[in-house]
Design a protein around this motif. Structure first.
Motif, PDB file in Angstrom:
ATOM      1  N   ILE A 144       0.842  -1.188   0.000  1.00  0.00           N
ATOM      2  CA  ILE A 144       0.000   0.000   0.000  1.00  0.00           C
ATOM      3  C   ILE A 144       0.881   1.243   0.000  1.00  0.00           C
ATOM      4  O   ILE A 144       2.064   1.189   0.345  1.00  0.00           O
ATOM      5  N   CYS A 145       0.300   2.365  -0.408  1.00  0.00           N
ATOM      6  CA  CYS A 145       0.996   3.648  -0.333  1.00  0.00           C
ATOM      7  C   CYS A 145       0.304   4.494   0.729  1.00  0.00           C
ATOM      8  O   CYS A 145      -0.892   4.775   0.619  1.00  0.00           O
ATOM      9  N   ILE A 146       1.040   4.872   1.762  1.00  0.00           N
ATOM     10  CA  ILE A 146       0.511   5.783   2.768  1.00  0.00           C
ATOM     11  C   ILE A 146       0.862   7.196   2.314  1.00  0.00           C
ATOM     12  O   ILE A 146       1.999   7.639   2.414  1.00  0.00           O
ATOM     13  N   ASP A 147      -0.127   7.858   1.803  1.00  0.00           N
ATOM     14  CA  ASP A 147       0.037   9.177   1.187  1.00  0.00           C
ATOM     15  C   ASP A 147      -0.126  10.255   2.266  1.00  0.00           C
ATOM     16  O   ASP A 147      -1.195  10.844   2.423  1.00  0.00           O
ATOM     17  N   LYS A 148       0.948  10.519   2.990  1.00  0.00           N
ATOM     18  CA  LYS A 148       0.897  11.404   4.151  1.00  0.00           C
ATOM     19  C   LYS A 148       0.394  12.799   3.804  1.00  0.00           C
ATOM     20  O   LYS A 148      -0.336  13.416   4.572  1.00  0.00           O
ATOM     21  N   GLU A 149       0.799  13.307   2.661  1.00  0.00           N
ATOM     22  CA  GLU A 149       0.454  14.680   2.289  1.00  0.00           C
ATOM     23  C   GLU A 149      -0.731  14.752   1.331  1.00  0.00           C
ATOM     24  O   GLU A 149      -1.003  15.801   0.760  1.00  0.00           O
ATOM     25  N   ASN A 150      -1.412  13.631   1.156  1.00  0.00           N
ATOM     26  CA  ASN A 150      -2.603  13.596   0.309  1.00  0.00           C
ATOM     27  C   ASN A 150      -2.299  14.074  -1.117  1.00  0.00           C
ATOM     28  O   ASN A 150      -3.110  14.758  -1.759  1.00  0.00           O
ATOM     29  N   LYS A 151      -1.149  13.690  -1.622  1.00  0.00           N
ATOM     30  CA  LYS A 151      -0.690  14.175  -2.922  1.00  0.00           C
ATOM     31  C   LYS A 151      -1.551  13.668  -4.073  1.00  0.00           C
ATOM     32  O   LYS A 151      -1.785  14.391  -5.040  1.00  0.00           O
ATOM     33  N   LEU A 152      -1.997  12.421  -3.985  1.00  0.00           N
ATOM     34  CA  LEU A 152      -2.795  11.848  -5.071  1.00  0.00           C
ATOM     35  C   LEU A 152      -4.063  12.655  -5.297  1.00  0.00           C
ATOM     36  O   LEU A 152      -4.427  12.970  -6.431  1.00  0.00           O
ATOM     37  N   ASN A 153      -4.740  13.000  -4.213  1.00  0.00           N
ATOM     38  CA  ASN A 153      -5.977  13.773  -4.324  1.00  0.00           C
ATOM     39  C   ASN A 153      -5.697  15.197  -4.809  1.00  0.00           C
ATOM     40  O   ASN A 153      -6.459  15.757  -5.607  1.00  0.00           O
ATOM     41  N   LYS A 154      -4.599  15.785  -4.347  1.00  0.00           N
ATOM     42  CA  LYS A 154      -4.251  17.137  -4.770  1.00  0.00           C
ATOM     43  C   LYS A 154      -3.952  17.199  -6.267  1.00  0.00           C
ATOM     44  O   LYS A 154      -4.229  18.205  -6.919  1.00  0.00           O
ATOM     45  N   LEU A 155      -3.414  16.120  -6.804  1.00  0.00           N
ATOM     46  CA  LEU A 155      -3.121  16.080  -8.234  1.00  0.00           C
ATOM     47  C   LEU A 155      -4.375  15.894  -9.079  1.00  0.00           C
ATOM     48  O   LEU A 155      -4.479  16.427 -10.185  1.00  0.00           O
TER      49      LEU A 155
END
Length: 283
Positions: free
Chosen positions: A116-127
């Protein structure tokens, strides 16, 4: 626009869903550079995003993480996909939990060992700016170029699950002609039930009753819940005109909480899908 048959209806909310699907169909999903994957937060591993098909699911920090994850169902679905013998299907799990410790505990309890990828900074959603109206639209079937083939959560919706499998198997996907579906009418005395206050360790059971007030048999195609802590039992036999069918709902809290859970009933009623709700305080 291959998901239109799953949502097509004339009410305004579903028209909004149709507009959303139009906007996302064929859109390329962007991934953060240097996304790192881990197994239960123990080791960072090499994990390629490449694949003929990819099933991407993004889970944010809002609400009940364990309810959104439903990892047991994901494991079952992944096994089903793997049984097809198609090695090029990649599952991409991007999680952005607010409480990392609780999240990792959920993974451990479920025995979930897929990367899994723990996206600490919520980068996927921001993109990508995922839709905020419904978390069902945070899961996508992508092609090798990361373009959206279908939208919807195969864990929460059996029709979406069937659609994903058809596309992966290379089968022709035909849009269902809703005008040919035999419809009936349903009356529900209560669509929302409060379970009040109770000891969180004690299982709670309540019942919704659907009455077929039309002139055709009522057929329940599927019932989905918003959380693994909620289950539903009902007769699979068609309900004849004038008769009733009981949906027996069981709620078992994982911990003390105030909760609002939904049960979505897919059937041949004119108002389908029917959304039922239970709420209460598990103390």
């Amino acid at each position: 626009m291959i998901l239109f048959s799953l949502f097509s209806c004339e009410n305004p909310s579903k028209k909004n869903i149709t507009t959303l699907l139009q906007a996302w169909s064929g859109k390329e999903i962007l991934f953060p550079a240097n996304s790192t994957f881990t197994v239960q937060d123990k080791d960072t591993i090499e994990f390629s995003l490449a694949g003929k098909y990819k099933i991407l699911t993004y889970v944010d920090s809002v609400g009940c993480i364990s309810c959104k994850l439903q990892l047991g169902k994901w494991k079952t679905f992944m096994e089903e996909v793997n049984s097809l013998g198609i090695d090029s299907v990649k599952f991409l799990f991007f999680f952005s939990p607010e409480k990392r410790r609780d999240f990792l505990s959920t993974l451990k309890s479920a025995g979930f060992t897929y990367p899994i990828c723990i996206d600490k900074e919520n980068k996927l959603n921001k993109l990508n700016h995922f839709p905020t109206t419904d978390m069902s639209f945070h899961t996508f079937l992508l092609d090798k170029d990361n373009k959206v083939l279908a939208i919807g959560n195969p864990i929460h919706n059996s029709k979406v699950r069937e659609l994903y499998l058809k596309i992966i198997r290379g089968e022709k996907v035909e849009q269902k002609d809703e005008s040919k579906v035999v419809r009936t009418k349903v009356d529900i005395e209560r669509t929302s039930i409060s379970l009040g206050n109770f000891n969180w360790k004690k299982e709670q059971i309540t019942t919704f009753v659907l009455k077929n007030t039309g002139n055709k048999p009522l057929v329940i195609e599927d019932v989905n819940t918003s959380c693994g802590c909620t289950s539903v039992e009902y007769s699979k036999e068609p309900t004849q005109p004038g008769k009733e069918i009981a949906l027996n709902v069981t709620y078992k809290a994982d911990h003390p909480e105030h909760f609002n859970k939904t049960i979505t009933v897919y059937c041949n009623a004119e108002t389908s899908p029917i959304v039922l709700k239970i709420s209460g305080d598990a103390k």
